[in-house]
Design a protein around this motif. Sequence first.
Motif, mmCIF file in Angstrom:
data_model
loop_
_atom_site.group_PDB
_atom_site.id
_atom_site.type_symbol
_atom_site.label_atom_id
_atom_site.label_comp_id
_atom_site.label_asym_id
_atom_site.label_seq_id
_atom_site.Cartn_x
_atom_site.Cartn_y
_atom_site.Cartn_z
ATOM 1 N N ARG A 8 3.334 -3.381 4.139
ATOM 2 C CA ARG A 8 2.898 -2.376 3.411
ATOM 3 C C ARG A 8 3.962 -1.233 3.364
ATOM 4 N NH1 ARG A 8 -1.522 -1.156 7.797
ATOM 5 N NH2 ARG A 8 0.266 -1.590 9.311
ATOM 6 N N GLU A 20 0.914 -1.169 -0.050
ATOM 7 C CA GLU A 20 -0.262 0.006 -0.081
ATOM 8 C C GLU A 20 0.919 1.265 -0.004
ATOM 9 O OE1 GLU A 20 -2.847 2.270 3.186
ATOM 10 O OE2 GLU A 20 -3.165 0.191 3.212
ATOM 11 N N PRO A 52 -4.891 8.990 -3.603
ATOM 12 C CA PRO A 52 -5.228 8.461 -2.284
ATOM 13 C C PRO A 52 -4.636 7.159 -2.329
ATOM 14 C CG PRO A 52 -6.857 7.950 -4.125
ATOM 15 C CD PRO A 52 -5.827 9.003 -4.692
ATOM 16 N N PRO A 53 -4.512 6.596 -0.963
ATOM 17 C CA PRO A 53 -3.791 5.255 -0.585
ATOM 18 C C PRO A 53 -4.179 3.987 -1.804
ATOM 19 C CG PRO A 53 -4.765 5.882 1.320
ATOM 20 C CD PRO A 53 -5.458 6.996 0.265
ATOM 21 N N THR A 54 -3.366 3.561 -2.279
ATOM 22 C CA THR A 54 -3.426 2.705 -3.360
ATOM 23 C C THR A 54 -3.102 1.158 -2.945
ATOM 24 O OG1 THR A 54 -1.221 3.052 -4.307
ATOM 25 C CG2 THR A 54 -2.976 4.427 -5.213
ATOM 26 N N ARG A 61 1.371 5.367 0.180
ATOM 27 C CA ARG A 61 0.545 6.469 0.663
ATOM 28 C C ARG A 61 1.584 7.657 0.362
ATOM 29 N NH1 ARG A 61 -3.110 5.400 6.126
ATOM 30 N NH2 ARG A 61 -4.011 3.488 5.170
ATOM 31 N N TYR A 62 1.006 8.646 -0.309
ATOM 32 C CA TYR A 62 2.009 10.045 -0.339
ATOM 33 C C TYR A 62 1.510 11.008 0.678
ATOM 34 C CZ TYR A 62 2.899 7.946 -4.725
ATOM 35 O OH TYR A 62 3.347 6.801 -5.602
ATOM 36 N N HIS A 63 2.375 11.420 1.600
ATOM 37 C CA HIS A 63 2.137 12.374 2.707
ATOM 38 C C HIS A 63 2.901 13.563 2.752
ATOM 39 C CE1 HIS A 63 0.714 12.621 6.863
ATOM 40 N NE2 HIS A 63 0.135 11.301 6.751
ATOM 41 N N ARG A 108 -2.740 17.296 0.948
ATOM 42 C CA ARG A 108 -3.247 16.017 0.303
ATOM 43 C C ARG A 108 -4.638 16.228 -0.010
ATOM 44 N NH1 ARG A 108 -2.202 10.697 3.557
ATOM 45 N NH2 ARG A 108 -3.389 12.156 5.066
ATOM 46 N N ARG A 162 4.890 2.631 2.802
ATOM 47 C CA ARG A 162 4.365 4.002 2.925
ATOM 48 C C ARG A 162 5.429 5.027 2.854
ATOM 49 N NH1 ARG A 162 2.212 0.937 7.797
ATOM 50 N NH2 ARG A 162 -0.145 0.386 7.029
ATOM 51 N N LEU A 178 0.059 5.179 10.888
ATOM 52 C CA LEU A 178 0.056 4.131 10.273
ATOM 53 C C LEU A 178 0.016 3.041 11.365
ATOM 54 C CD1 LEU A 178 2.503 4.313 7.303
ATOM 55 C CD2 LEU A 178 0.128 4.091 7.090
#
Length: 389
Positions: free
Chosen positions: A331, A299, A318-320, A301-303, A310, A333, A378
């Motif tokens: 995961r 998964e 969005p989370p992919t 995620r871009y933060h 965002r 991230r 997370l």
Amino acid sequence: MTDETPAREAPASERPTPAADPARVAPARVAPESADRRRADQEGTVRVEDLSARLAELGPGDAHRLGRRLADSRRTREPAARRRALRAIAADAERAAARVARRRAKVPALSYPDILPVTQRKDEILAAIRDHQVVIIAGETGSGKTTQLPKICLELGRGVRGMIGHTQPRRIAARTVADRIAEELGTPSPQAGGVVGYQTRFTDQVHDDTLVKLMTDGILLAEISTDRSLRRYDTLIIDEAHERSLNIDFILGYVRSLLPRRPDLKIIITSATIETARFSAHFGDAPVIEVSGRTYPVEVRYHPLVPGARDADPAASPPTEESGGGRGAGRARGGGRNGGSGGNSGNGGNGGPSGRRGQPAETERDQTQAISDAVDELCAEGPGDILVF
């Protein structure tokens, strides 16, 4: 008075041969002495041939060193000196053979996790490495190539005469991969002197019985300056070749020129996004094996560093969920200045510090604090591994 006729002197042809003087017949003894010398020379030649045949069973470094000494012994004319030199070489060859036998005895039992995609292609990879000097393996992150390829090489008998050198682009990768391979082999950790070791700029956990050596590409590059033929290794695994750093490019170019001088050296080049056609052509149409699939979902995620970026930036993904992932990547991230490996800017695109038109600007968070906040977020969602880019 009796007439006495003086004795007539016999002609030279009728004179008796005088008794042989032992002190003057040395030339008559030359024949058996020469025969003994020839016999000794012949015995020496046989021993040279036997020792030459044994060199192929020794480590590359020992074989090269003893081979040069054998060549010097052939130029020695004095039989006694030649025999002494050959006896010394034979003793060193015995010690070198004992080192190889000790290393072979330390090869652990090998097993491969069935869940890994590389395991499904193990026989094909094994045959390619056995039959070719260079093999190119392309596989997704998480396919298991980094941890399983050294074990496949051990199964082929590599790593016994010389080490299996395995390069990584970063120090932390070299250390963690070494720990993981040692764990899968069921051997002591590198710090405890197991058969898997690693070397980085400030740490050297390699010893005489190390079979698999993890290292940064910079370490291998530095070794080239002192060991032009890389005789400490019988196999080299160049991992993450797609990064194409200056170190990697130099190593790939140098290794290609080294191959004719080291026909016993095996080269394995791996990457997740490698240009297989170009790499294959670079190494004389080397065989390419592509391994697809991952073992765990990843998964991403871009933060962004700006809290509201965002939500304000439609380009922020969005989370992919991606099918796959490797061991230690349950995961993955992203968090940090570049907003992850996807390359989103730290200002969150259009939602940077200036904010949207007509709205007050938001304060950019400190990078370390942003990473800490992302990890807390997370961890609250459950167990899993986290990679920060």
